[in-house]
Design an enzyme around this catalytic site. Structure first.
Site, PDB file in Angstrom:
ATOM      1  N   CYS A 105     -13.603 -10.290   0.508  1.00  0.00           N
ATOM      2  CA  CYS A 105     -11.725 -10.622   0.694  1.00  0.00           C
ATOM      3  C   CYS A 105     -10.823 -11.026   1.966  1.00  0.00           C
ATOM      4  CB  CYS A 105     -11.842  -9.133   1.501  1.00  0.00           C
ATOM      5  SG  CYS A 105     -12.691  -7.845   1.644  1.00  0.00           S
ATOM      6  N   CYS A 120     -15.975  -9.328   5.386  1.00  0.00           N
ATOM      7  CA  CYS A 120     -16.560  -9.781   3.483  1.00  0.00           C
ATOM      8  C   CYS A 120     -15.296 -11.194   3.409  1.00  0.00           C
ATOM      9  CB  CYS A 120     -15.541  -8.754   2.464  1.00  0.00           C
ATOM     10  SG  CYS A 120     -16.068  -9.186   0.611  1.00  0.00           S
TER      11      CYS A 120
END
Length: 459
Positions: A382, A379
């Site tokens: 993230c 991600c």
């Protein structure tokens, strides 16, 4: 396509070579040859200029012009069999300007640039630099920011063009709003509204083209745009001739990073959306767009109440894995997800397993508080906060507060959603020392100072 010819940008130039003349003057040529309908039909079926069309410039009789010409049919067949996967590989190292020039060269007035009123203004600048005529269209959803409408006006004046606006069907918008209200997308997702206001109008606009040009980049959105080629047969929409394979999609900046696009815009002194100066990066409709905060990925300013892997409106749904196929970042079986290197690697961060976080969840009287991030290594949101989270862990080292991480994608995702308040990645939880239920970090500011303020306020 008379209307399409009339709407070509006034940014036209004198022909530079024989090939440019052949592309730019197809309709002028057929206007003086009695076989205009047949020649136009052959040109409409081709994806490249017809070399066999050269002899047609000689004077011919009306009866001869009306007769079928075998060599032209053979050239059309050859042009229709272009291998766009091979062409994409050929152009993988090409600059956006080279790709734009190739696109306009191949399709002439039967291709148009899709302009959203954001940083994709770079596409218009590249088109201008090719010296070729070009067309621009845009979807007016009826809910754009005022600054976006102002940019449309500035762009038209700056380039001396007329943007071809496409609008949603009034009846469909009326039915949606009357039945579900103005902000139903906050309750049940944005797809229905986008389908009415964007996808269907786009489908209608593309039916008048043979190709279109988009501003998609690989670094824009997780799970949906990571593998886009610079040119492809459009997997979702149909073009002028109808049917599968009738529309070609060009993505000239697919391999360009966002920062490099902005370097280009500043260097060329191109008009940009005033919202960019207010922290907006990816810009869509007003209710569904907001500025991004420190440590956030650019697409996190779009549909922020939904999962990180679903940041698409449907205009580029062909980039998303097909139904039933492994989805990157969704079910843990996608090869890209499996091969993504782990993040938040630091001796100051505890790597929690499923039993570890279950034990932490069950404890009612913990000896020390824990800060834990629920993450997925693939991600970009993230990844964007990795540095600030590691810095947080280092600052809290020896303070009596533990900093941890728990990978919550794949087979762990249902558990994290049911027990750990996971809605999207990343989710940050504080497990207090004397409270059973973890407290979810409510803000999307992920810089180290904001995270420290959250922890210190609950110590």
């Amino acid at each position: 396509m008379a209307s399409a010819t009339a709407s070509i940008s006034s940014h036209s130039i004198a022909p530079r070579d024989l090939k440019a003349v052949r592309i730019g003057a197809v309709r002028q040529q057929v206007a003086v040859v009695p076989s205009a309908p047949a020649a136009k039909s052959q040109r409409a079926r081709a994806v490249r200029p017809l070399r066999a069309a050269e002899p047609a410039r000689k004077p011919v009789s009306a009866s001869a012009a009306a007769a079928p010409v075998a060599p032209v049919e053979e050239e059309v067949s050859d042009a229709a069999s272009v291998d766009y996967e091979a062409l994409a590989q050929e152009l993988v190292g090409a600059s956006p300007l080279e790709i734009m020039d190739r696109a306009l060269d191949l399709f002439g007035s039967e291709i148009a640039i899709a302009f959203s009123g954001a940083e994709d203004v770079a596409l218009i600048e590249y088109a201008k630099l090719t010296g070729r005529p070009f067309r621009v269209f845009s979807l007016d959803t009826g809910r754009l920011n005022p600054e976006t409408y102002q940019l449309f006006d500035k762009v038209e004046k700056h380039y001396g063009i007329h943007i071809e606006y496409t609008f949603p069907e009034a009846g469909e918008v009326q039915d949606l709003v009357r039945s579900k209200g103005l902000f139903s997308f906050y309750e049940d997702g944005h797809q229905e509204c986008c389908r009415v206001r964007k996808v269907r109008p786009l489908r209608k606009a593309l039916k008048g083209l043979k190709a279109w040009i988009t501003g998609q980049r690989k670094d824009q959105s997780p799970g949906t745009r990571a593998s886009i080629p610079v040119v492809q047969v459009d997997p979702s929409f149909e073009g002028l001739d109808g049917g599968a394979g009738s529309l070609i999609k060009w993505n000239p900046v697919a391999n360009v990073e966002g920062k490099d696009v902005w370097t280009f815009l500043r260097t060329m002194d191109v008009p940009v959306n005033a919202l960019h100066a207010q922290g907006y990066v990816s810009i869509g409709c007003e209710p569904c767009t907001r500025p991004v905060l420190p440590g956030q990925h650019e697409r996190e300013g779009r549909w922020w109440w939904e999962d990180a892997a679903a940041k698409e409106c449907g205009l580029h749904k062909g980039n998303i894995e097909k139904e039933g196929a492994p989805k990157v970042g969704v079910n843990g079986n996608g090869s890209a997800e499996a091969s993504a290197p782990d993040i938040f690697q630091s001796q100051a961060i505890v790597n929690l397993t499923r039993p570890g976080i279950e034990n932490l969840l069950r404890l009612e009287n913990r000896t020390e508080p824990w800060v834990t991030v629920l993450y997925a290594p693939w991600c970009p949101f993230c990844q964007a906060m990795e540095a600030s989270y590691i810095e947080l862990a280092e600052k809290l080292s020896g303070s009596g507060i533990k900093v941890a991480k728990f990978r919550a994608d794949g087979e762990q995702k249902p558990f994290a959603q049911a027990e750990l308040q996971l809605q999207s990645f990343p989710t940050i939880l504080l497990f207090p020392s004397r409270t059973a239920r973890p407290i979810k970090y409510p803000s999307e500011k992920r810089d180290v100072d904001s995270l420290l303020a959250f922890v210190n306020s609950l110590r």
